[in-house]
Design a protein around this motif. Structure first.
Motif, short mmCIF file in Angstrom:
data_model
loop_
_atom_site.label_atom_id
_atom_site.label_comp_id
_atom_site.label_asym_id
_atom_site.label_seq_id
_atom_site.Cartn_x
_atom_site.Cartn_y
_atom_site.Cartn_z
N ASP A 116 -45.04 16.95 -79.39
CA ASP A 116 -45.92 17.85 -80.11
C ASP A 116 -46.91 18.49 -79.13
N PRO A 117 -46.83 19.82 -78.92
CA PRO A 117 -47.77 20.45 -77.98
C PRO A 117 -49.22 20.34 -78.42
N GLY A 118 -49.44 20.22 -79.73
CA GLY A 118 -50.81 20.06 -80.23
C GLY A 118 -51.45 18.75 -79.79
N ARG A 119 -50.64 17.79 -79.40
CA ARG A 119 -51.14 16.50 -78.90
C ARG A 119 -51.09 16.43 -77.38
N GLY A 120 -50.76 17.54 -76.72
CA GLY A 120 -50.67 17.55 -75.27
C GLY A 120 -49.40 16.91 -74.74
N GLU A 121 -48.35 16.81 -75.58
CA GLU A 121 -47.12 16.13 -75.18
C GLU A 121 -46.10 17.08 -74.55
N HIS A 122 -46.33 18.39 -74.65
CA HIS A 122 -45.46 19.38 -74.03
C HIS A 122 -46.21 20.71 -73.99
N ILE A 123 -45.58 21.71 -73.35
CA ILE A 123 -46.28 23.00 -73.19
C ILE A 123 -46.12 23.90 -74.41
N ASP A 124 -45.08 23.66 -75.24
CA ASP A 124 -44.87 24.50 -76.41
C ASP A 124 -44.07 23.72 -77.45
N SER A 125 -43.66 24.40 -78.52
CA SER A 125 -43.04 23.73 -79.66
C SER A 125 -41.52 23.74 -79.62
N HIS A 126 -40.92 23.99 -78.46
CA HIS A 126 -39.47 24.18 -78.44
C HIS A 126 -38.71 22.90 -78.83
N GLN A 127 -39.28 21.72 -78.52
CA GLN A 127 -38.59 20.49 -78.94
C GLN A 127 -38.55 20.36 -80.46
N GLN A 128 -39.62 20.75 -81.12
CA GLN A 128 -39.65 20.68 -82.58
C GLN A 128 -38.64 21.64 -83.19
N ARG A 129 -38.55 22.83 -82.64
CA ARG A 129 -37.63 23.84 -83.16
C ARG A 129 -36.18 23.44 -82.88
N PHE A 130 -35.92 22.92 -81.68
CA PHE A 130 -34.55 22.54 -81.34
C PHE A 130 -34.11 21.32 -82.16
N ALA A 131 -35.00 20.37 -82.36
CA ALA A 131 -34.65 19.20 -83.17
C ALA A 131 -34.30 19.62 -84.59
N LYS A 132 -35.04 20.58 -85.14
CA LYS A 132 -34.73 21.08 -86.48
C LYS A 132 -33.35 21.74 -86.50
#
Length: 363
Positions: A116-132
């Motif tokens: 989650d980029p909002g938690r500082g875990e990555h630079i953007d939301s691409h992992q969330q979008r790809f997982a979906k």
């Protein structure tokens, strides 16, 4: 440059292969910490232990902290990763494309906790979008919080058949064959899909009725999923002379141990000093090695190499990264004007790149 540092000393794994593994957990190799996933796993293992249910967890922790209630190592070799994914009852991972597809190749349906980029875990939301995207295809299941993760682990432990899936063994071979054909046409005939034919100075001569000659390839990539996608092309690049440009990371050194590698400067995202350093590096390497082809799978470090290709008569081949389905990446924007062959891994990516050529998935 130094290797990525881990925040603490690794715990040595037990060597008793006969002891079953309930959970294999991997956070990937990104430099952002993902302690949240380790916290979730520790809480799950601790709660089950208090109920009298022993759970053995093995965790690949990267730059995150070690697990308090499981065996931990910062990094595993690809062979070790495959071993644990195949032997564990449940695989839990971050949303990185290489990790997800590694699990799929091992016949597993992984539980994905996207960074989650909002938690500082990555630079953007691409992992969330790809997982979906992968969840909609039935390849993964998603857990966004501790409650969801607990329910999914319990379900897979109680019904292990939920964790199994069948892959398409012939898909990658067909993709690589298509890749080799389009690159050969660009190198020898100057063909560029959707663009005018390359000038003669960019082409190599080909003897009539002969097989393509060996040529020099420069593969420019960062670590993690970008590197895994380049490495998937091994049946093609192994036939040619080649060199690599990547980052000085443990995962890169492990995979490219027997390859010729030059290390670039990182991070590259919005980092002007490193862009200048990598531009100077690109000029030196391209002047010295004069590659016939530069290949990249979406890594930002490729930008200066692609732009300098116009000075050296080098064919450029860009494969849009596997996990960016519906958004144009910054790297693609920057290199598009100087890319000769622009390839896509999903038909859905053509909405963002109408002039791209769908190749097929490399993972």
């Amino acid at each position: 440059m130094a290797d990525v540092k881990t925040p603490n000393e690794p715990i040595v794994l037990r060597d008793d292969d006969s002891e079953s593994i309930d959970l294999f957990v991997t956070v990937g190799t990104d430099h952002h910490k993902f302690d949240r996933l380790i916290d979730y796993v520790d809480d799950y293992v601790r709660a089950r232990r208090e109920e009298g249910i022993p759970i053995r967890a093995v965790c690949q922790t990267g730059t995150s902290r070690n697990a308090a209630d499981g065996d931990s190592e910062p990094y595993f070799t690809p062979a070790e990763m495959a071993k644990y994914m195949e032997s564990a009852t449940v695989v839990v991972c971050h949303g990185g494309p290489a990790t997800i597809t590694d699990a799929m190749k091992c016949g597993r349906v992984p539980i994905v906790v996207p960074r989650d980029p909002g938690r500082g875990e990555h630079i953007d939301s691409h992992q969330q979008r790809f997982a979906k995207f992968m969840s909609d295809r039935g390849n993964v299941v998603i857990a966004n919080d501790m409650h969801q993760l607990t329910a999914l682990i319990d379900a897979q432990l109680s019904e292990p058949e939920r964790t199994r899936q069948v892959g398409d063994a012939g898909q990658l071979e067909a993709t690589i064959d298509a890749f080799a054909a389009v690159v050969d046409r660009a190198v020898y005939l100057g063909e560029r899909p959707g663009k005018p034919r390359l000038p003669q100075r960019f082409r190599r001569r080909r003897r009539p009725d002969s097989s393509p000659e060996q040529y020099h390839i420069m593969l420019v990539t960062s670590g993690g999923g970008h590197l895994a996608q380049c490495w998937a092309l091994k049946p093609w690049f192994a036939k040619h002379e080649r060199s690599w440009v990547s980052f000085d990371l443990v995962s890169v050194r492990s995979l490219l141990e027997f390859e010729r590698v030059r290390f670039a400067f990182t991070p590259t995202t919005r980092n002007i000093p490193n862009l200048i350093r990598n531009l100077a590096l690109a000029a030196r390497l391209m002047y010295k090695e004069r590659p016939d082809v530069i290949v990249s799978t979406g890594a930002g470090v490729a930008v200066p190499f692609f732009w300098l290709s116009r000075l050296f008569g080098t064919v450029t081949v860009y494969v849009e990264v596997y996990d960016r389905i519906d958004l144009v990446t910054m790297t693609a924007r920057l290199i598009r004007p100087v890319t000769d062959v622009f390839l896509l891994q999903w038909p859905e990516q053509q909405a963002a790149y109408p002039h791209g050529t769908v190749l097929g998935a490399l993972l």
